[in-house]
Design a protein around this motif. Structure first.
Motif, mmCIF file in Angstrom:
data_model
loop_
_atom_site.group_PDB
_atom_site.id
_atom_site.type_symbol
_atom_site.label_atom_id
_atom_site.label_comp_id
_atom_site.label_asym_id
_atom_site.label_seq_id
_atom_site.Cartn_x
_atom_site.Cartn_y
_atom_site.Cartn_z
ATOM 1 N N ARG A 1 0.850 -1.188 0.000
ATOM 2 C CA ARG A 1 0.000 0.000 0.000
ATOM 3 C C ARG A 1 0.888 1.241 0.000
ATOM 4 O O ARG A 1 2.059 1.181 0.306
ATOM 5 N N VAL A 2 0.298 2.350 -0.331
ATOM 6 C CA VAL A 2 1.078 3.573 -0.387
ATOM 7 C C VAL A 2 0.762 4.455 0.785
ATOM 8 O O VAL A 2 -0.178 4.253 1.508
ATOM 9 N N ALA A 3 1.431 5.251 0.804
ATOM 10 C CA ALA A 3 2.211 6.170 1.539
ATOM 11 C C ALA A 3 1.540 6.860 2.675
ATOM 12 O O ALA A 3 0.400 7.227 2.590
ATOM 13 N N PRO A 4 2.292 7.038 3.719
ATOM 14 C CA PRO A 4 1.761 7.674 4.914
ATOM 15 C C PRO A 4 1.719 9.181 4.789
ATOM 16 O O PRO A 4 2.370 9.755 3.918
ATOM 17 N N PRO A 5 0.966 9.832 5.643
ATOM 18 C CA PRO A 5 1.051 11.283 5.701
ATOM 19 C C PRO A 5 2.399 11.706 6.244
ATOM 20 O O PRO A 5 3.115 10.911 6.835
ATOM 21 N N PRO A 6 2.773 12.965 6.052
ATOM 22 C CA PRO A 6 4.051 13.431 6.582
ATOM 23 C C PRO A 6 4.103 13.221 8.091
ATOM 24 O O PRO A 6 3.112 13.319 8.785
ATOM 25 N N ARG A 7 5.297 12.940 8.592
ATOM 26 C CA ARG A 7 5.454 12.715 10.012
ATOM 27 C C ARG A 7 6.717 13.404 10.497
ATOM 28 O O ARG A 7 7.602 13.736 9.718
ATOM 29 N N PRO A 8 6.857 13.591 11.809
ATOM 30 C CA PRO A 8 8.027 14.280 12.317
ATOM 31 C C PRO A 8 9.285 13.462 12.091
ATOM 32 O O PRO A 8 9.227 12.235 12.030
ATOM 33 N N PRO A 9 10.442 14.097 11.955
ATOM 34 C CA PRO A 9 11.680 13.355 11.731
ATOM 35 C C PRO A 9 12.022 12.512 12.949
ATOM 36 O O PRO A 9 11.632 12.803 14.069
ATOM 37 N N ASP A 10 12.789 11.418 12.707
ATOM 38 C CA ASP A 10 13.247 10.586 13.801
ATOM 39 C C ASP A 10 14.195 11.378 14.697
ATOM 40 O O ASP A 10 14.928 12.260 14.252
ATOM 41 N N LEU A 11 14.176 11.028 15.977
ATOM 42 C CA LEU A 11 15.034 11.708 16.920
ATOM 43 C C LEU A 11 16.458 11.204 16.776
ATOM 44 O O LEU A 11 16.695 10.012 16.777
ATOM 45 N N ALA A 12 17.389 12.070 16.663
ATOM 46 C CA ALA A 12 18.788 11.670 16.722
ATOM 47 C C ALA A 12 19.299 11.756 18.150
ATOM 48 O O ALA A 12 20.146 10.990 18.577
ATOM 49 N N ALA A 13 18.785 12.709 18.909
ATOM 50 C CA ALA A 13 19.196 12.870 20.305
ATOM 51 C C ALA A 13 18.136 13.665 21.025
ATOM 52 O O ALA A 13 17.360 14.387 20.417
ATOM 53 N N VAL B 1 4.508 5.546 28.358
ATOM 54 C CA VAL B 1 4.163 4.557 27.341
ATOM 55 C C VAL B 1 5.381 4.354 26.439
ATOM 56 O O VAL B 1 5.905 5.308 25.857
ATOM 57 N N LEU B 2 5.788 3.097 26.332
ATOM 58 C CA LEU B 2 6.867 2.699 25.426
ATOM 59 C C LEU B 2 6.316 1.693 24.436
ATOM 60 O O LEU B 2 5.747 0.672 24.825
ATOM 61 N N ALA B 3 6.458 1.968 23.150
ATOM 62 C CA ALA B 3 6.111 1.012 22.101
ATOM 63 C C ALA B 3 7.401 0.619 21.400
ATOM 64 O O ALA B 3 8.152 1.492 20.951
ATOM 65 N N CYS B 4 7.687 -0.684 21.361
ATOM 66 C CA CYS B 4 8.941 -1.082 20.735
ATOM 67 C C CYS B 4 8.732 -2.246 19.775
ATOM 68 O O CYS B 4 7.816 -3.064 19.929
ATOM 69 N N THR B 5 9.575 -2.290 18.761
ATOM 70 C CA THR B 5 9.478 -3.303 17.720
ATOM 71 C C THR B 5 10.820 -3.381 17.010
ATOM 72 O O THR B 5 11.627 -2.454 17.065
ATOM 73 N N ALA B 6 11.035 -4.511 16.349
ATOM 74 C CA ALA B 6 12.238 -4.653 15.539
ATOM 75 C C ALA B 6 11.960 -4.387 14.064
ATOM 76 O O ALA B 6 12.881 -4.352 13.264
ATOM 77 N N THR B 7 10.693 -4.211 13.719
ATOM 78 C CA THR B 7 10.353 -4.071 12.302
ATOM 79 C C THR B 7 9.186 -3.119 12.143
ATOM 80 O O THR B 7 8.071 -3.443 12.531
ATOM 81 N N ALA B 8 9.449 -1.937 11.613
ATOM 82 C CA ALA B 8 8.364 -0.983 11.391
ATOM 83 C C ALA B 8 8.774 0.008 10.318
ATOM 84 O O ALA B 8 9.713 0.788 10.501
ATOM 85 N N THR B 9 8.069 -0.008 9.210
ATOM 86 C CA THR B 9 8.269 0.977 8.155
ATOM 87 C C THR B 9 7.713 2.320 8.635
ATOM 88 O O THR B 9 6.981 2.385 9.627
ATOM 89 N N PRO B 10 8.019 3.404 7.930
ATOM 90 C CA PRO B 10 7.411 4.692 8.297
ATOM 91 C C PRO B 10 5.893 4.641 8.347
ATOM 92 O O PRO B 10 5.269 5.234 9.229
ATOM 93 N N VAL B 11 5.262 3.891 7.423
ATOM 94 C CA VAL B 11 3.801 3.760 7.427
ATOM 95 C C VAL B 11 3.337 3.110 8.721
ATOM 96 O O VAL B 11 2.396 3.563 9.377
ATOM 97 N N VAL B 12 3.997 2.023 9.096
ATOM 98 C CA VAL B 12 3.609 1.295 10.302
ATOM 99 C C VAL B 12 3.862 2.131 11.547
ATOM 100 O O VAL B 12 3.052 2.147 12.481
ATOM 101 N N ARG B 13 4.957 2.864 11.582
ATOM 102 C CA ARG B 13 5.245 3.704 12.756
ATOM 103 C C ARG B 13 4.158 4.759 12.943
ATOM 104 O O ARG B 13 3.722 5.027 14.063
ATOM 105 N N ASP B 14 3.725 5.356 11.849
ATOM 106 C CA ASP B 14 2.637 6.332 11.939
ATOM 107 C C ASP B 14 1.371 5.697 12.497
ATOM 108 O O ASP B 14 0.685 6.272 13.344
#
Length: 330
Positions: free
Chosen positions: A8-20, A197-210
């Motif tokens: 499926r296609v594409a997620p809406p825009p989302r905030p950038p990943d945190l580097a720090a 709340v902590l959500a953790c996974t080893a596999t999540a595309t940007p779509v899934v993270r959203d």
């Protein structure tokens, strides 16, 4: 050969990943001794990214963590649980891994338990009574437990400083491991407004993270820490097969290349099949050829699946033949 569904296609825009993340001086991470807590759990140093994740969770109270299997995600909730008081609630679909983590925590002097359908009624009630009395620092629960009115009533009476959701991609209908039981987690998060709340996974595309954030009711600015999950020890090869006999030869050649002979003790292979029926048939074929093989798919009862995973982890099998139900935590 298995056919993959179209993307499926594409997620809406989302905030950038945190580097720090900058930790305010007045935040819990600034006053809690993380290094001392780490040593009490039997470790002498953090793995890359672990301290950052824990400090972010303590300071920002929300975190989506994506890190590879074996990367130490569990410490991200276990260590804060030992510092925050109350009972940290961990939701996980993997009963054998819950069992292993509870046993490892007990060996380090941390009171923990788990609730899953594999327990008989008396034992489940005994553990729930212990949770109600505040006897445990961590309580692991399978997602189907969230539908039990008695459990939800118990949760409302507990002091829960942290809700950790393992394999969080299971909440996403975009993902290959979608579990309907996970959809109840959004209501649970709403019912625990004071919990981190902590959500953790080893596999999540940007779509899934959203979608994880939306389904859990977490704000769009929830910090996301995404660590690389490339595994340089893995190699991919593709073989085109022409018929069942050719497929069997390809599997047999791959097993001999990787493991040598049956019962050689050189490791354990996973043979993935597209259907439950083919999983059972391939398991029987390999067993007839002398391989120590076990099947794993959602059509088996929990006891059979747990046994297959435990034997896999202990190295007591040459091969697990499985559908993609055997993926998380491996």
């Amino acid at each position: 050969m298995a056919r993959r569904a179209s993307l499926r296609v594409a997620p809406p825009p989302r905030p950038p990943d945190l580097a720090a993340v900058t930790i305010p001086a007045a935040s819990p991470a600034a006053t809690l001794d993380l290094d001392a807590a780490l040593m009490r759990l039997g470790y002498d140093r953090f793995r890359p990214g672990q301290r950052e994740a824990i400090e972010t969770l303590l300071a920002r109270r929300r975190l989506l963590l994506v890190a590879p299997t074996g990367g130490g995600k569990s410490l991200t909730y276990q260590l804060p649980a030992t510092l925050l008081g109350g009972t940290t609630l961990v939701v996980s679909p993997l009963v054998s891994l819950m069992h292993d983590q509870v046993a490892a925590l007990a060996a380090r002097g941390v009171a923990a338990t788990f609730l899953a359908a594999t327990l008989d009624g008396d034992e489940a009630r005994r553990r729930m009574q212990g949770i109600a009395r505040g006897e445990f620092v961590l309580a692991y629960v399978a997602p189907e437990r969230l539908a039990y009115p008695g459990f939800r009533s118990l949760v409302h009476d507990l002091a829960i400083p942290l809700l950790a959701i393992d394999e969080a991609h299971c909440i996403s209908e975009w993902g290959h491991d979608f579990r309907p039981d996970y959809l109840a987690l959004g209501d649970l998060v709403a019912e625990l407004p004071s919990a981190r709340v902590l959500a953790c996974t080893a596999t999540a595309t940007p779509v899934v993270r959203d979608e994880i954030l939306v389904r859990l009711g977490l704000p769009a600015d929830t910090p996301q820490l995404v660590h690389g999950f490339a595994r340089p020890n893995l190699a991919l090869r593709v073989h085109e097969v022409r018929g069942e006999a050719d497929l069997h030869r390809t599997v047999d050649d791959a097993l001999r290349e990787a493991l040598g002979a049956p019962r050689s003790g050189r490791g354990t292979a996973i043979v993935y099949a597209p259907t439950r029926r083919q999983t059972d048939e391939e398991t029987a074929r390999l067993q007839a050829a002398g391989w120590r093989a076990a099947a794993y798919h959602a059509g088996l009862d929990g006891t059979a699946r747990d046994l297959a995973q435990r034997l896999f982890q202990e190295g007591a099998l040459d091969a697990v033949v499985a559908t993609n139900a055997f993926g998380m935590g491996i």
